[in-house]
Design a protein around this motif. Sequence first.
Motif, PDB file in Angstrom:
ATOM      1  N   GLU A  49      -7.143  19.400  16.007  1.00 28.11           N
ATOM      2  CA  GLU A  49      -8.116  18.411  16.480  1.00 28.11           C
ATOM      3  C   GLU A  49      -7.953  17.090  15.727  1.00 28.11           C
ATOM      4  OE1 GLU A  49     -12.683  18.566  15.936  1.00 28.11           O
ATOM      5  OE2 GLU A  49     -12.230  19.599  17.830  1.00 28.11           O
ATOM      6  N   GLN A  50      -7.713  17.161  14.435  1.00 26.73           N
ATOM      7  CA  GLN A  50      -7.475  15.943  13.660  1.00 26.73           C
ATOM      8  C   GLN A  50      -6.228  15.212  14.160  1.00 26.73           C
ATOM      9  OE1 GLN A  50      -7.581  17.700   9.634  1.00 26.73           O
ATOM     10  NE2 GLN A  50      -9.146  16.155   9.212  1.00 26.73           N
ATOM     11  N   ALA A  51      -5.201  15.962  14.544  1.00 22.60           N
ATOM     12  CA  ALA A  51      -3.983  15.346  15.074  1.00 22.60           C
ATOM     13  C   ALA A  51      -4.238  14.723  16.446  1.00 22.60           C
ATOM     14  CB  ALA A  51      -2.857  16.379  15.146  1.00 22.60           C
ATOM     15  N   VAL A  52      -4.997  15.400  17.286  1.00 17.15           N
ATOM     16  CA  VAL A  52      -5.310  14.875  18.624  1.00 17.15           C
ATOM     17  C   VAL A  52      -6.037  13.538  18.499  1.00 17.15           C
ATOM     18  CG1 VAL A  52      -6.749  15.261  20.682  1.00 17.15           C
ATOM     19  CG2 VAL A  52      -5.297  17.097  19.808  1.00 17.15           C
ATOM     20  N   TYR A  53      -6.952  13.443  17.551  1.00 14.58           N
ATOM     21  CA  TYR A  53      -7.713  12.204  17.357  1.00 14.58           C
ATOM     22  C   TYR A  53      -7.006  11.225  16.415  1.00 14.58           C
ATOM     23  CZ  TYR A  53     -11.376  14.354  20.055  1.00 14.58           C
ATOM     24  OH  TYR A  53     -12.082  14.935  21.081  1.00 14.58           O
ATOM     25  N   GLU A 107       1.215  23.971  21.079  1.00 17.52           N
ATOM     26  CA  GLU A 107       0.502  24.547  22.216  1.00 17.52           C
ATOM     27  C   GLU A 107      -0.966  24.099  22.246  1.00 17.52           C
ATOM     28  OE1 GLU A 107      -1.101  28.973  22.924  1.00 17.52           O
ATOM     29  OE2 GLU A 107       1.091  28.837  22.816  1.00 17.52           O
ATOM     30  N   ASN A 108      -1.632  24.201  21.102  1.00 20.24           N
ATOM     31  CA  ASN A 108      -3.038  23.818  21.034  1.00 20.24           C
ATOM     32  C   ASN A 108      -3.228  22.307  21.138  1.00 20.24           C
ATOM     33  OD1 ASN A 108      -5.019  26.207  20.396  1.00 20.24           O
ATOM     34  ND2 ASN A 108      -3.083  26.678  19.391  1.00 20.24           N
ATOM     35  N   TYR A 109      -2.284  21.556  20.618  1.00 19.28           N
ATOM     36  CA  TYR A 109      -2.324  20.091  20.722  1.00 19.28           C
ATOM     37  C   TYR A 109      -2.295  19.678  22.187  1.00 19.28           C
ATOM     38  CZ  TYR A 109      -0.970  15.205  19.972  1.00 19.28           C
ATOM     39  OH  TYR A 109      -0.922  13.825  19.972  1.00 19.28           O
ATOM     40  N   ASN A 110      -1.348  20.222  22.924  1.00 21.84           N
ATOM     41  CA  ASN A 110      -1.227  19.878  24.344  1.00 21.84           C
ATOM     42  C   ASN A 110      -2.470  20.284  25.134  1.00 21.84           C
ATOM     43  OD1 ASN A 110       1.288  18.683  24.015  1.00 21.84           O
ATOM     44  ND2 ASN A 110       2.374  20.594  24.367  1.00 21.84           N
ATOM     45  N   GLU A 111      -3.009  21.457  24.799  1.00 25.47           N
ATOM     46  CA  GLU A 111      -4.215  21.930  25.476  1.00 25.47           C
ATOM     47  C   GLU A 111      -5.413  21.029  25.173  1.00 25.47           C
ATOM     48  OE1 GLU A 111      -7.023  25.772  25.060  1.00 25.47           O
ATOM     49  OE2 GLU A 111      -4.899  26.207  25.456  1.00 25.47           O
ATOM     50  N   GLN A 112      -5.569  20.652  23.901  1.00 24.05           N
ATOM     51  CA  GLN A 112      -6.693  19.780  23.550  1.00 24.05           C
ATOM     52  C   GLN A 112      -6.549  18.401  24.155  1.00 24.05           C
ATOM     53  OE1 GLN A 112      -8.168  19.633  19.528  1.00 24.05           O
ATOM     54  NE2 GLN A 112      -7.733  21.796  19.179  1.00 24.05           N
ATOM     55  N   LEU A 113      -5.312  17.883  24.217  1.00 25.54           N
ATOM     56  CA  LEU A 113      -5.087  16.586  24.840  1.00 25.54           C
ATOM     57  C   LEU A 113      -5.476  16.615  26.316  1.00 25.54           C
ATOM     58  CD1 LEU A 113      -1.727  14.952  23.697  1.00 25.54           C
ATOM     59  CD2 LEU A 113      -4.043  14.073  23.433  1.00 25.54           C
ATOM     60  N   GLN A 114      -5.145  17.685  26.975  1.00 22.32           N
ATOM     61  CA  GLN A 114      -5.414  17.851  28.397  1.00 22.32           C
ATOM     62  C   GLN A 114      -6.923  17.791  28.675  1.00 22.32           C
ATOM     63  OE1 GLN A 114      -3.742  21.407  30.042  1.00 22.32           O
ATOM     64  NE2 GLN A 114      -4.688  21.125  32.019  1.00 22.32           N
ATOM     65  N   TYR A 115      -7.716  18.323  27.766  1.00 24.74           N
ATOM     66  CA  TYR A 115      -9.153  18.424  27.998  1.00 24.74           C
ATOM     67  C   TYR A 115      -9.993  17.436  27.207  1.00 24.74           C
ATOM     68  CZ  TYR A 115      -7.796  22.622  30.444  1.00 24.74           C
ATOM     69  OH  TYR A 115      -7.196  23.485  31.314  1.00 24.74           O
ATOM     70  N   SER A 116      -9.331  16.493  26.528  1.00 25.10           N
ATOM     71  CA  SER A 116     -10.123  15.515  25.756  1.00 25.10           C
ATOM     72  C   SER A 116     -10.263  14.207  26.499  1.00 25.10           C
ATOM     73  CB  SER A 116      -9.489  15.270  24.392  1.00 25.10           C
ATOM     74  OG  SER A 116      -8.218  14.694  24.514  1.00 25.10           O
ATOM     75  N   GLY A 164       2.778  16.908  12.170  1.00 25.10           N
ATOM     76  CA  GLY A 164       3.469  17.433  10.996  1.00 25.10           C
ATOM     77  C   GLY A 164       2.514  17.663   9.836  1.00 25.10           C
ATOM     78  N   GLN A 165       1.603  16.721   9.629  1.00 28.66           N
ATOM     79  CA  GLN A 165       0.619  16.881   8.556  1.00 28.66           C
ATOM     80  C   GLN A 165      -0.340  18.020   8.879  1.00 28.66           C
ATOM     81  OE1 GLN A 165       0.593  15.294   5.481  1.00 28.66           O
ATOM     82  NE2 GLN A 165      -0.857  16.946   5.097  1.00 28.66           N
ATOM     83  N   ALA A 166      -0.659  18.200  10.158  1.00 27.62           N
ATOM     84  CA  ALA A 166      -1.524  19.316  10.563  1.00 27.62           C
ATOM     85  C   ALA A 166      -0.879  20.641  10.172  1.00 27.62           C
ATOM     86  CB  ALA A 166      -1.793  19.272  12.063  1.00 27.62           C
ATOM     87  N   ILE A 167       0.418  20.763  10.414  1.00 27.44           N
ATOM     88  CA  ILE A 167       1.143  21.994  10.060  1.00 27.44           C
ATOM     89  C   ILE A 167       1.094  22.226   8.551  1.00 27.44           C
ATOM     90  CG2 ILE A 167       3.422  23.094  10.026  1.00 27.44           C
ATOM     91  CD1 ILE A 167       3.925  21.520  12.719  1.00 27.44           C
ATOM     92  N   VAL A 168       1.357  21.181   7.790  1.00 33.69           N
ATOM     93  CA  VAL A 168       1.315  21.279   6.324  1.00 33.69           C
ATOM     94  C   VAL A 168      -0.088  21.681   5.867  1.00 33.69           C
ATOM     95  CG1 VAL A 168       1.478  19.949   4.177  1.00 33.69           C
ATOM     96  CG2 VAL A 168       3.230  19.689   5.946  1.00 33.69           C
ATOM     97  N   ASP A 169      -1.109  21.056   6.436  1.00 36.81           N
ATOM     98  CA  ASP A 169      -2.488  21.372   6.060  1.00 36.81           C
ATOM     99  C   ASP A 169      -2.825  22.835   6.347  1.00 36.81           C
ATOM    100  OD1 ASP A 169      -2.760  18.732   5.302  1.00 36.81           O
ATOM    101  OD2 ASP A 169      -4.136  18.190   6.924  1.00 36.81           O
ATOM    102  N   ILE A 170      -2.390  23.323   7.504  1.00 37.28           N
ATOM    103  CA  ILE A 170      -2.638  24.723   7.867  1.00 37.28           C
ATOM    104  C   ILE A 170      -1.992  25.644   6.841  1.00 37.28           C
ATOM    105  CG2 ILE A 170      -2.124  26.532   9.561  1.00 37.28           C
ATOM    106  CD1 ILE A 170      -2.325  24.210  11.697  1.00 37.28           C
ATOM    107  N   ILE A 171      -0.737  25.413   6.561  1.00 30.88           N
ATOM    108  CA  ILE A 171       0.006  26.261   5.619  1.00 30.88           C
ATOM    109  C   ILE A 171      -0.657  26.251   4.246  1.00 30.88           C
ATOM    110  CG2 ILE A 171       2.202  26.489   4.386  1.00 30.88           C
ATOM    111  CD1 ILE A 171       3.547  25.584   7.065  1.00 30.88           C
ATOM    112  N   GLN A 172      -1.119  25.087   3.808  1.00 31.33           N
ATOM    113  CA  GLN A 172      -1.758  24.982   2.497  1.00 31.33           C
ATOM    114  C   GLN A 172      -3.092  25.724   2.441  1.00 31.33           C
ATOM    115  OE1 GLN A 172      -1.886  20.736   1.832  1.00 31.33           O
ATOM    116  NE2 GLN A 172       0.131  20.742   0.846  1.00 31.33           N
ATOM    117  N   ARG A 173      -3.763  25.855   3.562  1.00 31.20           N
ATOM    118  CA  ARG A 173      -5.079  26.504   3.581  1.00 31.20           C
ATOM    119  C   ARG A 173      -4.992  28.012   3.782  1.00 31.20           C
ATOM    120  NH1 ARG A 173      -9.374  23.837   7.057  1.00 31.20           N
ATOM    121  NH2 ARG A 173     -10.648  25.094   5.675  1.00 31.20           N
ATOM    122  N   LEU A 174      -3.843  28.514   4.201  1.00 33.29           N
ATOM    123  CA  LEU A 174      -3.687  29.950   4.429  1.00 33.29           C
ATOM    124  C   LEU A 174      -3.364  30.673   3.124  1.00 33.29           C
ATOM    125  CD1 LEU A 174      -1.490  29.876   7.675  1.00 33.29           C
ATOM    126  CD2 LEU A 174      -3.932  30.445   7.514  1.00 33.29           C
TER     127      LEU A 174
END
Length: 78
Positions: A28-32, A69-78, A38-48
């Motif tokens: 969601e942060q990347a969509v907005y 996948e989720n980025y494209n889906e959120q873009l479609q519906y935002s 790329g930073q979203a991926i890094v953030d996810i990995i750091q939080r797991l």
Amino acid sequence: MTTRAHENTELWLNNDQGFNDILINAVEQAVYMEITKGQAIVDIIQRLPDLTPDGERWMFETIQELVEENYNEQLQYS
């Protein structure tokens, strides 16, 4: 060929509420445009945690696919 680590990564990120929240919030942060995909991926990995609850390593490539996948889906519906 799908590996156990790939399947575990996908399973936990899609089906565990806490892990899914990490994924969705970062995407969601990347969509907005607050961060890049790329930073979203890094953030996810750091939080797991280091390993999935089943003791498998998290697969970077799978996380990358799920972010896309989720980025494209959120873009479609935002």
